[in-house]
Design a protein around this motif. Structure first.
Motif, PDB file in Angstrom:
ATOM      1  N   CYS A 195       0.837  -1.206   0.000  1.00  0.00           N
ATOM      2  CA  CYS A 195       0.000   0.000   0.000  1.00  0.00           C
ATOM      3  C   CYS A 195       0.869   1.251   0.000  1.00  0.00           C
ATOM      4  O   CYS A 195       0.582   2.226  -0.700  1.00  0.00           O
ATOM      5  N   LYS A 196       1.928   1.224   0.798  1.00  0.00           N
ATOM      6  CA  LYS A 196       2.843   2.359   0.812  1.00  0.00           C
ATOM      7  C   LYS A 196       3.485   2.534  -0.563  1.00  0.00           C
ATOM      8  O   LYS A 196       3.629   3.662  -1.062  1.00  0.00           O
ATOM      9  N   ASP A 218     -13.999 -11.532  11.643  1.00  0.00           N
ATOM     10  CA  ASP A 218     -12.769 -12.004  12.269  1.00  0.00           C
ATOM     11  C   ASP A 218     -11.651 -12.179  11.261  1.00  0.00           C
ATOM     12  O   ASP A 218     -10.483 -12.239  11.629  1.00  0.00           O
ATOM     13  N   SER A 219     -11.988 -12.326   9.997  1.00  0.00           N
ATOM     14  CA  SER A 219     -10.959 -12.558   8.981  1.00  0.00           C
ATOM     15  C   SER A 219     -10.456 -11.273   8.352  1.00  0.00           C
ATOM     16  O   SER A 219      -9.591 -11.300   7.507  1.00  0.00           O
ATOM     17  N   ILE A 220     -11.005 -10.133   8.778  1.00  0.00           N
ATOM     18  CA  ILE A 220     -10.655  -8.880   8.135  1.00  0.00           C
ATOM     19  C   ILE A 220      -9.477  -8.237   8.852  1.00  0.00           C
ATOM     20  O   ILE A 220      -9.481  -8.062  10.064  1.00  0.00           O
ATOM     21  N   MET A 221      -8.452  -7.885   8.110  1.00  0.00           N
ATOM     22  CA  MET A 221      -7.300  -7.210   8.668  1.00  0.00           C
ATOM     23  C   MET A 221      -7.613  -5.726   8.829  1.00  0.00           C
ATOM     24  O   MET A 221      -8.520  -5.189   8.221  1.00  0.00           O
ATOM     25  N   ASP A 222      -6.801  -5.086   9.635  1.00  0.00           N
ATOM     26  CA  ASP A 222      -6.868  -3.647   9.743  1.00  0.00           C
ATOM     27  C   ASP A 222      -6.267  -3.029   8.484  1.00  0.00           C
ATOM     28  O   ASP A 222      -5.488  -3.666   7.779  1.00  0.00           O
ATOM     29  N   ILE A 223      -6.632  -1.799   8.195  1.00  0.00           N
ATOM     30  CA  ILE A 223      -6.018  -1.121   7.056  1.00  0.00           C
ATOM     31  C   ILE A 223      -4.678  -0.546   7.507  1.00  0.00           C
ATOM     32  O   ILE A 223      -4.451  -0.318   8.702  1.00  0.00           O
ATOM     33  N   PRO A 224      -3.751  -0.316   6.594  1.00  0.00           N
ATOM     34  CA  PRO A 224      -2.422   0.187   6.967  1.00  0.00           C
ATOM     35  C   PRO A 224      -2.494   1.565   7.621  1.00  0.00           C
ATOM     36  O   PRO A 224      -3.426   2.335   7.398  1.00  0.00           O
ATOM     37  N   ASN A 225      -1.476   1.851   8.412  1.00  0.00           N
ATOM     38  CA  ASN A 225      -1.358   3.150   9.069  1.00  0.00           C
ATOM     39  C   ASN A 225      -0.664   4.121   8.125  1.00  0.00           C
ATOM     40  O   ASN A 225       0.530   4.022   7.862  1.00  0.00           O
ATOM     41  N   ILE A 226      -1.419   5.069   7.625  1.00  0.00           N
ATOM     42  CA  ILE A 226      -0.893   5.991   6.626  1.00  0.00           C
ATOM     43  C   ILE A 226       0.072   7.012   7.236  1.00  0.00           C
ATOM     44  O   ILE A 226       0.758   7.749   6.520  1.00  0.00           O
ATOM     45  N   LYS A 227       0.163   7.060   8.559  1.00  0.00           N
ATOM     46  CA  LYS A 227       1.112   7.959   9.210  1.00  0.00           C
ATOM     47  C   LYS A 227       2.544   7.576   8.884  1.00  0.00           C
ATOM     48  O   LYS A 227       3.455   8.407   8.997  1.00  0.00           O
ATOM     49  N   ARG A 228       2.764   6.321   8.501  1.00  0.00           N
ATOM     50  CA  ARG A 228       4.117   5.871   8.151  1.00  0.00           C
ATOM     51  C   ARG A 228       4.583   6.479   6.834  1.00  0.00           C
ATOM     52  O   ARG A 228       5.774   6.447   6.531  1.00  0.00           O
ATOM     53  N   ILE A 256      -8.299   4.298  10.120  1.00  0.00           N
ATOM     54  CA  ILE A 256      -9.290   4.765   9.165  1.00  0.00           C
ATOM     55  C   ILE A 256      -9.454   6.278   9.252  1.00  0.00           C
ATOM     56  O   ILE A 256      -9.567   6.970   8.242  1.00  0.00           O
ATOM     57  N   LEU A 257      -9.418   6.841  10.469  1.00  0.00           N
ATOM     58  CA  LEU A 257      -9.522   8.288  10.612  1.00  0.00           C
ATOM     59  C   LEU A 257      -8.319   8.989   9.991  1.00  0.00           C
ATOM     60  O   LEU A 257      -8.463  10.036   9.346  1.00  0.00           O
ATOM     61  N   THR A 258      -7.150   8.395  10.176  1.00  0.00           N
ATOM     62  CA  THR A 258      -5.944   8.961   9.575  1.00  0.00           C
ATOM     63  C   THR A 258      -6.040   8.946   8.057  1.00  0.00           C
ATOM     64  O   THR A 258      -5.681   9.923   7.381  1.00  0.00           O
ATOM     65  N   LEU A 259      -6.535   7.839   7.518  1.00  0.00           N
ATOM     66  CA  LEU A 259      -6.708   7.729   6.064  1.00  0.00           C
ATOM     67  C   LEU A 259      -7.706   8.766   5.558  1.00  0.00           C
ATOM     68  O   LEU A 259      -7.441   9.483   4.580  1.00  0.00           O
ATOM     69  N   LEU A 260      -8.867   8.860   6.199  1.00  0.00           N
ATOM     70  CA  LEU A 260      -9.902   9.794   5.754  1.00  0.00           C
ATOM     71  C   LEU A 260      -9.430  11.240   5.848  1.00  0.00           C
ATOM     72  O   LEU A 260      -9.739  12.064   4.974  1.00  0.00           O
ATOM     73  N   ASN A 261      -8.678  11.559   6.879  1.00  0.00           N
ATOM     74  CA  ASN A 261      -8.164  12.922   7.005  1.00  0.00           C
ATOM     75  C   ASN A 261      -7.177  13.242   5.887  1.00  0.00           C
ATOM     76  O   ASN A 261      -7.166  14.367   5.361  1.00  0.00           O
ATOM     77  N   SER A 262      -6.362  12.265   5.514  1.00  0.00           N
ATOM     78  CA  SER A 262      -5.425  12.483   4.404  1.00  0.00           C
ATOM     79  C   SER A 262      -6.183  12.654   3.090  1.00  0.00           C
ATOM     80  O   SER A 262      -5.809  13.484   2.249  1.00  0.00           O
ATOM     81  N   ILE A 263      -7.256  11.880   2.909  1.00  0.00           N
ATOM     82  CA  ILE A 263      -8.076  12.010   1.705  1.00  0.00           C
ATOM     83  C   ILE A 263      -8.696  13.409   1.631  1.00  0.00           C
ATOM     84  O   ILE A 263      -8.706  14.053   0.572  1.00  0.00           O
ATOM     85  N   SER A 264      -9.190  13.893   2.757  1.00  0.00           N
ATOM     86  CA  SER A 264      -9.830  15.213   2.766  1.00  0.00           C
ATOM     87  C   SER A 264      -8.837  16.336   2.489  1.00  0.00           C
ATOM     88  O   SER A 264      -9.212  17.395   1.964  1.00  0.00           O
ATOM     89  N   ILE A 265      -7.559  16.117   2.817  1.00  0.00           N
ATOM     90  CA  ILE A 265      -6.541  17.157   2.614  1.00  0.00           C
ATOM     91  C   ILE A 265      -6.001  17.152   1.188  1.00  0.00           C
ATOM     92  O   ILE A 265      -5.873  18.208   0.548  1.00  0.00           O
ATOM     93  N   TYR A 266      -5.697  15.959   0.667  1.00  0.00           N
ATOM     94  CA  TYR A 266      -4.966  15.874  -0.595  1.00  0.00           C
ATOM     95  C   TYR A 266      -5.846  15.549  -1.806  1.00  0.00           C
ATOM     96  O   TYR A 266      -5.419  15.765  -2.937  1.00  0.00           O
ATOM     97  N   SER A 267      -7.035  15.027  -1.581  1.00  0.00           N
ATOM     98  CA  SER A 267      -7.889  14.617  -2.709  1.00  0.00           C
ATOM     99  C   SER A 267      -9.003  15.640  -2.889  1.00  0.00           C
ATOM    100  O   SER A 267      -9.841  15.815  -1.998  1.00  0.00           O
ATOM    101  N   THR A 268      -9.030  16.272  -4.052  1.00  0.00           N
ATOM    102  CA  THR A 268     -10.062  17.273  -4.331  1.00  0.00           C
ATOM    103  C   THR A 268     -10.817  16.990  -5.628  1.00  0.00           C
ATOM    104  O   THR A 268     -11.709  17.756  -5.991  1.00  0.00           O
ATOM    105  N   LYS A 269     -10.454  15.894  -6.318  1.00  0.00           N
ATOM    106  CA  LYS A 269     -11.068  15.585  -7.610  1.00  0.00           C
ATOM    107  C   LYS A 269     -12.027  14.404  -7.543  1.00  0.00           C
ATOM    108  O   LYS A 269     -12.474  13.903  -8.571  1.00  0.00           O
ATOM    109  N   ILE A 270     -12.352  13.956  -6.356  1.00  0.00           N
ATOM    110  CA  ILE A 270     -13.242  12.799  -6.219  1.00  0.00           C
ATOM    111  C   ILE A 270     -14.645  13.174  -6.675  1.00  0.00           C
ATOM    112  O   ILE A 270     -15.204  14.179  -6.236  1.00  0.00           O
ATOM    113  N   ASN A 271     -15.223  12.363  -7.546  1.00  0.00           N
ATOM    114  CA  ASN A 271     -16.615  12.585  -7.956  1.00  0.00           C
ATOM    115  C   ASN A 271     -17.531  11.433  -7.566  1.00  0.00           C
ATOM    116  O   ASN A 271     -18.730  11.488  -7.811  1.00  0.00           O
ATOM    117  N   HIS A 272     -16.957  10.376  -6.971  1.00  0.00           N
ATOM    118  CA  HIS A 272     -17.756   9.233  -6.534  1.00  0.00           C
ATOM    119  C   HIS A 272     -17.274   8.820  -5.149  1.00  0.00           C
ATOM    120  O   HIS A 272     -16.138   8.380  -4.990  1.00  0.00           O
TER     121      HIS A 272
END
Length: 487
Positions: A195-196, A218-228, A256-272
């Motif tokens: 992912c990195k 129970d089979s679902i992994m956590d999403i990566p930490n985007i702070k890295r 997930i909060l870290t990911l969403l915050n990064s999306i809100s800062i750097y992504s401005t072209k999302i239409n879906h």
């Protein structure tokens, strides 16, 4: 003498002409006819449509120019065709060896620091793991750069298929539990590293999908930490995202909060935008992060969200109305509780063409101020888990009476009973596709046949409701598929 000179001159000129012609032919023979890259890729994409994607591998060997035009097509979403359609998350691939080779190539694209960090975690000589990563080698191309769609569930599935399919089953329950924990740790380590890699190198990435099709949390992994990740390197990738999805993944940490915050800062072209999170996982911080993503986009065309309880719908719909009321084209709401405020916002999204309401409630807050006459809907679907849902039925009837003339496609279930068929026929004269889920098939068909002159229905699809849910069970967030299927 003059005659001889003339003959010699003619012969010399003849051979000069022949020599020039020969050299010209040699140059033309050596010169290749080269089409522009755009034309070449369109031809190759057409080849995929009429045949199989595997045929493109043969074209890699034609020459370097062909290879450079085929590579971007083969690597824009290499995970797509690895797995057969299935409702299960960890579905074996049609060819596990292809999964391994794909991962081997991507792991080889890691920089030295990331590679040796991953190697230190997974090397069997250092840890009692059953997984080995390939030796590093330099790839010919920067394959992550061609990636246009990343699905986290497909990536995870590829990892499990590549390395876990040959794990030996043990009869010892403690050993089984140990293997399962090792499996999760190993898979998560590789997924985080890749992912990195993608978020720092895949500058052509358009679709970023954190999704799951598993029914077992129970089979679902956590999403990566985007702070890295280095914010400077992920900005070019996230700034090109046009579709973001977060569906059916259990929230296990603040990642997930870290990911969403990064999306809100750097992504401005999302239409879906598409969110489907368990109702228990919603909180004020998560709602605020989703609202921030909505407000930071320049143009939002489609928005889907599920399982909002209490008054969380107020913040979401307010953000949509304040920033995207002129561009929002499609709105899909599932398991949403409407308040008086959020319900008053809905009629003001006048540029909507597609509206989907699946098992929503709170329509008792609707009053005479909810005017849908400015709606210009083309497609409407309203399904309810409760067959005696009077509130939803009243909303449907109000929508049909006030804006039914623009509808081309309509999907309903028992929320509209047989006594209300006349309303559909009288207020929706332009319907072409009508999708009905109702057990009383014959009565509905006869009714529409009787009124066939009043409405032109090109595709009438009436299906019997089939459900395995107990009649005494409480409504759940994961509704039966009959409430979510689009026609």
């Amino acid at each position: 003498m003059p005659t001889i000179c003339f003959i010699i001159k003619v012969i010399i000129n003849f051979y000069k002409h022949k020599t020039k012609e020969s050299k010209l032919n040699e140059k033309l023979h050596d010169r290749q006819i080269v089409l522009p890259s755009d034309c070449m890729q369109k031809i190759f994409k057409y080849t995929i449509q009429i045949s199989n994607k595997k045929n493109l591998f043969k074209l890699l060997l034609v020459n370097k120019y062909w290879c450079e035009n085929v590579i971007p097509i083969l690597w824009n979403n290499p995970f797509r065709d690895l797995f057969p359609p299935s409702i299960l998350r960890h579905t074996p691939s049609r060819d596990p060896r292809i999964c391994y080779n794909l991962l081997r190539t991507y792991i080889s694209c890691l920089d030295n620091d990331e590679y040796y960090l991953l190697f230190s975690k997974l090397n069997p000589s250092l840890h009692p793991f059953d997984m080995e990563i390939p030796n590093s080698f330099k790839t010919l191309y920067n394959y992550p750069n061609y990636l246009k769609e990343l699905s986290y569930s497909d990536l995870e599935n590829t990892i499990y298929t590549s390395f876990m399919i040959n794990l030996k089953n043990s009869n010892n329950s403690n050993s089984k539990n140990s293997n399962f924990q090792q499996e999760k740790y190993q898979a998560f380590s590789i997924a985080s590293a890749l992912c990195k890699l993608f978020l720092q190198n895949s500058t052509q990435l358009k679709f970023l999908l954190f999704n799951s099709s598993s029914t077992c949390n129970d089979s679902i992994m956590d999403i990566p930490n985007i702070k890295r990740y280095n914010n400077i390197t992920i900005k070019p990738v996230l700034s090109n995202i046009t579709k973001f999805q977060f569906k059916d993944i259990k929230i296990r940490s603040n990642n997930i909060l870290t990911l969403l915050n990064s999306i809100s800062i750097y992504s401005t072209k999302i239409n879906h935008l598409d969110f489907k999170i368990d109702s228990k996982d919603y909180n004020n911080d998560l709602i605020q992060s989703i609202s921030n993503i909505i407000t930071s986009q320049k143009q939002l065309f489609e928005f889907n969200i599920s399982n909002l309880k209490d008054n969380f719908s107020d913040s979401i719909l307010s953000s949509l109305f304040s920033h995207h009321k002129s561009t929002l084209f499609s709105l899909k709401l599932q398991n949403i509780h409407f308040t008086k405020l959020s319900l008053s916002i809905l009629p003001n999204l006048i540029n909507l063409k597609n509206l989907y309401l699946f098992n929503c409630n709170g329509f008792n807050n609707m009053d005479i101020t909810n005017d849908f006459r400015n709606f210009n809907l083309r497609r409407l679907q309203i399904f309810s888990e409760n067959d005696n849902d009077v509130e939803t039925r009243n909303l449907l009837l109000q929508l049909l009476k006030q804006s039914g003339s623009s509808l081309i496609q309509l999907g309903i279930d028992l929320v509209c009973n047989k006594e209300n068929i006349d309303i559909i026929l009288n207020y929706c004269p332009n319907i072409i596709v009508l999708f009905i889920m109702n057990n009383d098939l014959m009565e509905w068909r006869e009714k529409f046949n009787t009124h066939s002159k009043k409405v032109f229905i090109k595709n009438l699809n009436i299906k019997r409701i089939i459900t395995t849910k107990s009649t005494t069970s409480k409504p759940s967030n994961n509704n039966n598929n009959r409430y979510c299927k689009e026609f």
